[in-house]
Design an enzyme around this catalytic site. Sequence first.
Site, PDB file in Angstrom:
ATOM      1  N   LYS A 176      50.043  97.398  63.980  1.00  0.00           N
ATOM      2  CA  LYS A 176      50.430  97.386  65.395  1.00  0.00           C
ATOM      3  C   LYS A 176      50.569  98.822  65.875  1.00  0.00           C
ATOM      4  O   LYS A 176      50.785  99.730  65.076  1.00  0.00           O
ATOM      5  CB  LYS A 176      51.756  96.654  65.564  1.00  0.00           C
ATOM      6  CG  LYS A 176      51.620  95.164  65.287  1.00  0.00           C
ATOM      7  CD  LYS A 176      52.831  94.402  65.754  1.00  0.00           C
ATOM      8  CE  LYS A 176      52.615  92.911  65.612  1.00  0.00           C
ATOM      9  NZ  LYS A 176      51.567  92.373  66.497  1.00  0.00           N
ATOM     10  N   HIS A 198      43.512  80.868  64.627  1.00  0.00           N
ATOM     11  CA  HIS A 198      42.642  80.981  65.797  1.00  0.00           C
ATOM     12  C   HIS A 198      41.483  81.955  65.572  1.00  0.00           C
ATOM     13  O   HIS A 198      40.489  81.916  66.279  1.00  0.00           O
ATOM     14  CB  HIS A 198      43.432  81.300  67.071  1.00  0.00           C
ATOM     15  CG  HIS A 198      43.952  82.692  67.128  1.00  0.00           C
ATOM     16  ND1 HIS A 198      45.174  83.029  66.621  1.00  0.00           N
ATOM     17  CD2 HIS A 198      43.424  83.826  67.616  1.00  0.00           C
ATOM     18  CE1 HIS A 198      45.376  84.320  66.803  1.00  0.00           C
ATOM     19  NE2 HIS A 198      44.318  84.833  67.405  1.00  0.00           N
ATOM     20  N   LYS A 228      50.388  78.935  62.493  1.00  0.00           N
ATOM     21  CA  LYS A 228      51.246  79.818  61.719  1.00  0.00           C
ATOM     22  C   LYS A 228      52.505  80.135  62.550  1.00  0.00           C
ATOM     23  O   LYS A 228      52.429  80.054  63.779  1.00  0.00           O
ATOM     24  CB  LYS A 228      50.508  81.101  61.358  1.00  0.00           C
ATOM     25  CG  LYS A 228      50.289  82.009  62.578  1.00  0.00           C
ATOM     26  CD  LYS A 228      49.934  83.406  62.234  1.00  0.00           C
ATOM     27  CE  LYS A 228      50.044  84.258  63.478  1.00  0.00           C
ATOM     28  NZ  LYS A 228      49.696  85.623  63.378  1.00  0.00           N
ATOM     29  N   HIS A 253      44.866  85.561  58.895  1.00  0.00           N
ATOM     30  CA  HIS A 253      43.637  86.008  59.564  1.00  0.00           C
ATOM     31  C   HIS A 253      42.743  86.853  58.657  1.00  0.00           C
ATOM     32  O   HIS A 253      41.541  86.624  58.554  1.00  0.00           O
ATOM     33  CB  HIS A 253      43.964  86.840  60.805  1.00  0.00           C
ATOM     34  CG  HIS A 253      44.877  86.153  61.772  1.00  0.00           C
ATOM     35  ND1 HIS A 253      44.769  84.828  62.088  1.00  0.00           N
ATOM     36  CD2 HIS A 253      45.917  86.614  62.503  1.00  0.00           C
ATOM     37  CE1 HIS A 253      45.705  84.496  62.964  1.00  0.00           C
ATOM     38  NE2 HIS A 253      46.416  85.569  63.235  1.00  0.00           N
ATOM     39  N   ASP A 289      52.262  88.009  58.554  1.00  0.00           N
ATOM     40  CA  ASP A 289      51.839  87.634  59.908  1.00  0.00           C
ATOM     41  C   ASP A 289      50.321  87.739  60.077  1.00  0.00           C
ATOM     42  O   ASP A 289      49.732  86.985  60.849  1.00  0.00           O
ATOM     43  CB  ASP A 289      52.539  88.551  60.918  1.00  0.00           C
ATOM     44  CG  ASP A 289      52.416  88.049  62.349  1.00  0.00           C
ATOM     45  OD1 ASP A 289      52.682  86.847  62.562  1.00  0.00           O
ATOM     46  OD2 ASP A 289      52.037  88.832  63.231  1.00  0.00           O
ATOM     47  N   GLU A 291      45.710  96.615  66.385  1.00  0.00           N
ATOM     48  CA  GLU A 291      46.319  96.207  67.655  1.00  0.00           C
ATOM     49  C   GLU A 291      46.984  97.411  68.294  1.00  0.00           C
ATOM     50  O   GLU A 291      47.522  98.276  67.581  1.00  0.00           O
ATOM     51  CB  GLU A 291      47.393  95.143  67.402  1.00  0.00           C
ATOM     52  CG  GLU A 291      46.871  93.867  66.781  1.00  0.00           C
ATOM     53  CD  GLU A 291      47.992  92.853  66.579  1.00  0.00           C
ATOM     54  OE1 GLU A 291      48.037  91.887  67.333  1.00  0.00           O
ATOM     55  OE2 GLU A 291      48.825  93.051  65.680  1.00  0.00           O
TER      56      GLU A 291
HETATM   57  P1  NAP Z   1      58.649  79.232  72.942  1.00  0.00           P
HETATM   58  O1  NAP Z   1      58.092  79.980  74.095  1.00  0.00           O
HETATM   59  O2  NAP Z   1      60.053  79.468  72.543  1.00  0.00           O
HETATM   60  O3  NAP Z   1      58.464  77.679  73.269  1.00  0.00           O
HETATM   61  C1  NAP Z   1      59.045  76.676  72.490  1.00  0.00           C
HETATM   62  C2  NAP Z   1      58.836  75.335  73.162  1.00  0.00           C
HETATM   63  O4  NAP Z   1      59.468  74.345  72.360  1.00  0.00           O
HETATM   64  C3  NAP Z   1      59.422  75.215  74.552  1.00  0.00           C
HETATM   65  O5  NAP Z   1      58.576  74.412  75.330  1.00  0.00           O
HETATM   66  C4  NAP Z   1      60.744  74.506  74.295  1.00  0.00           C
HETATM   67  O6  NAP Z   1      61.132  73.888  75.485  1.00  0.00           O
HETATM   68  C5  NAP Z   1      60.329  73.552  73.192  1.00  0.00           C
HETATM   69  N1  NAP Z   1      61.415  73.064  72.361  1.00  0.00           N
HETATM   70  C6  NAP Z   1      62.410  73.775  71.762  1.00  0.00           C
HETATM   71  N2  NAP Z   1      63.234  72.946  71.088  1.00  0.00           N
HETATM   72  C7  NAP Z   1      62.747  71.702  71.252  1.00  0.00           C
HETATM   73  C8  NAP Z   1      63.163  70.428  70.806  1.00  0.00           C
HETATM   74  N3  NAP Z   1      64.254  70.258  70.050  1.00  0.00           N
HETATM   75  N4  NAP Z   1      62.422  69.350  71.153  1.00  0.00           N
HETATM   76  C9  NAP Z   1      61.319  69.485  71.910  1.00  0.00           C
HETATM   77  N5  NAP Z   1      60.872  70.674  72.373  1.00  0.00           N
HETATM   78  C10 NAP Z   1      61.586  71.766  72.048  1.00  0.00           C
HETATM   79  O7  NAP Z   1      57.781  79.437  71.624  1.00  0.00           O
HETATM   80  P2  NAP Z   1      56.226  79.779  71.525  1.00  0.00           P
HETATM   81  O8  NAP Z   1      56.038  81.240  71.578  1.00  0.00           O
HETATM   82  O9  NAP Z   1      55.460  78.953  72.492  1.00  0.00           O
HETATM   83  O10 NAP Z   1      55.916  79.366  70.029  1.00  0.00           O
HETATM   84  C11 NAP Z   1      55.845  78.015  69.619  1.00  0.00           C
HETATM   85  C12 NAP Z   1      55.315  77.989  68.175  1.00  0.00           C
HETATM   86  O11 NAP Z   1      54.005  78.498  68.105  1.00  0.00           O
HETATM   87  C13 NAP Z   1      56.139  78.846  67.223  1.00  0.00           C
HETATM   88  O12 NAP Z   1      56.134  78.243  65.956  1.00  0.00           O
HETATM   89  C14 NAP Z   1      55.369  80.144  67.157  1.00  0.00           C
HETATM   90  O13 NAP Z   1      55.597  80.855  65.981  1.00  0.00           O
HETATM   91  C15 NAP Z   1      53.958  79.595  67.204  1.00  0.00           C
HETATM   92  N6  NAP Z   1      52.991  80.580  67.731  1.00  0.00           N
HETATM   93  C16 NAP Z   1      53.155  81.101  68.970  1.00  0.00           C
HETATM   94  C17 NAP Z   1      52.218  81.993  69.467  1.00  0.00           C
HETATM   95  C18 NAP Z   1      52.339  82.563  70.850  1.00  0.00           C
HETATM   96  O14 NAP Z   1      51.402  83.251  71.253  1.00  0.00           O
HETATM   97  N7  NAP Z   1      53.410  82.325  71.559  1.00  0.00           N
HETATM   98  C19 NAP Z   1      51.122  82.361  68.676  1.00  0.00           C
HETATM   99  C20 NAP Z   1      50.983  81.800  67.410  1.00  0.00           C
HETATM  100  C21 NAP Z   1      51.922  80.909  66.953  1.00  0.00           C
HETATM  101  P3  NAP Z   1      62.664  73.420  75.745  1.00  0.00           P
HETATM  102  O15 NAP Z   1      63.528  74.587  75.409  1.00  0.00           O
HETATM  103  O16 NAP Z   1      62.691  73.002  77.154  1.00  0.00           O
HETATM  104  O17 NAP Z   1      62.856  72.289  74.812  1.00  0.00           O
END
Ligand code: NAP
Length: 496
Positions: free
Chosen positions: A341, A185, A155, A247, A242, A223
Amino acid sequence: MSELIPKSAEIPDSDYVIVGGTGDLALRKIFPALFWRYLAGQITTEFRLIAAARTSMTVEEFAATLRPFCADAIVDEDDGEAQWAGFIALIRIVALDVVSGEGGVTLAELVNRRLSPERPLIFYLAIAPTLFGAACDTIATHGLAVPQSRLVVEKPLGHDGSSARAINKLLLNVFDEAQIYRIDHYLGKETVQNLMALRFANTIFESQWGNHAIDHVQITVAETVGVDGRASYYDKYGALRDMIQNHLLQLVCLVGMEPPAYFNADQVRDEKLRVLRAIQPIAPEDVVRGQYEAGEVNGAPVTGYLDELGKTSNTETYVALKLTIENWRWAGAPFYVRTGKRLAQRASEIVITFKNRPHDIFTKPGAPAKPDVPNRLTIRLQPQEGLRLQLTSKEPGPGGMRLFPSELNLSFDDTFDQRLPDAYERLLMDVARGNQTLFMRLDEVLAAWDIIDPLIADIKQHDLYKYKAGSMGPAQGDDLALSDAHAWIDPHVGDA
Ligand code: NAP
């Protein structure tokens, strides 16, 4: 526990390509989960774990960034440093931009060295959903969308039904539904799976599981955290999208579903879908939205949502809903769900309240009736996973039949002398095993949006009530249950 049952199923040697492998999700959840599975022996030295992102870095730099997220698992007595080095040896880094396609050739060369029909090739898109289409195209362009490929996404899969359809269309342009693993998850949590064991591996509850015996069901996912640096992301979604759309509705399905003939992906998901389709349109008076103001959580002062966001907003950080499932099992036994939250405590619980006794034999004829204490089954999903069954017992000693509520407790922490794996560990291994049971099928995702879309469309009809951070939400949320003469049962963390 029987020695005949292996603790970890064997999974085929696989390649995991984490697109967005340097981001928050990858570092906090995906790689630590893979490390735990490496320690458990499920991930062998034959695996390759490829982190792909635009920023190029060496494996050493990546390992240094990842290490703090895996620190709990690096234990001296268990040869932790050697294990860590062994795990890091499986990692490859590829500089890849899914938009320009730059780096695609390098990725393909690396993958092709071990490409084989028996070896699952798993792409986990840990990137923004706006990049999903480009990522799928890059995978296809370089010949990596092969029958053994699998795609994992999380999501938010859209912000409403039509955007969810559009995103999924992009995935389905390249992959079949049978290759797509949509993670929620919550479904990977041990206690959530235990809910299925409780219902379908035991006979005693089934005869009680429905409107003839159950008065109502409550699901609370509370939360203590706020939006911590994610305010601008969160503000576009809010609690309905969200949390409820995925969930909480998934939990409703698991409590409400009929027993499938077999515990396999299609049959389990067919039954969950039937529950979603039986949920009636939600009346405006059955929705309460809230937004936290400054307050105190766990003894520490915290700011309000609008201060964190830096502007005014109509986005809810709390929702309470009454759901009615119109089928033979549940008609007349409502489900109340709430999530928020900055609530008083972090706890997720499902509480099943059974009906009152039809007649009280312990009160003398003509004497005032004593209030009933109903039987109640509480399934604590987190923290301190466990089950509690509230019964009425006799107070020990002479002096008449004095009744009091007592509890049978099954704390998983105390009962199973082992660490409970994180949901991602289970789910990542299921992808390699090709088991989609705990992943959402597209029709489920869309049916859940069908429930939420009308609420979002009419959002202005629903007032937004303020609540103090550190409370259990606005008073109007309590009134929602009270209007049916029910009260929310707040989780009691610490006494599971
Ligand atoms: P993030 O910290 O911003 O990480 C994004 C990743 O994507 C980085 O590794 C970035 O590295 C890479 N990226 C960005 N543009 C890119 C491109 N054009 N080509 C290849 N890689 C690219 O985001 P995140 O929090 O991990 O979230 C990622 C996804 O998971 C989102 O959709 C978010 O909604 C979902 N999500 C996250 C969580 C969480 O706990 N964080 C939980 C549930 C869902 P570079 O900038 O070096 O390319």
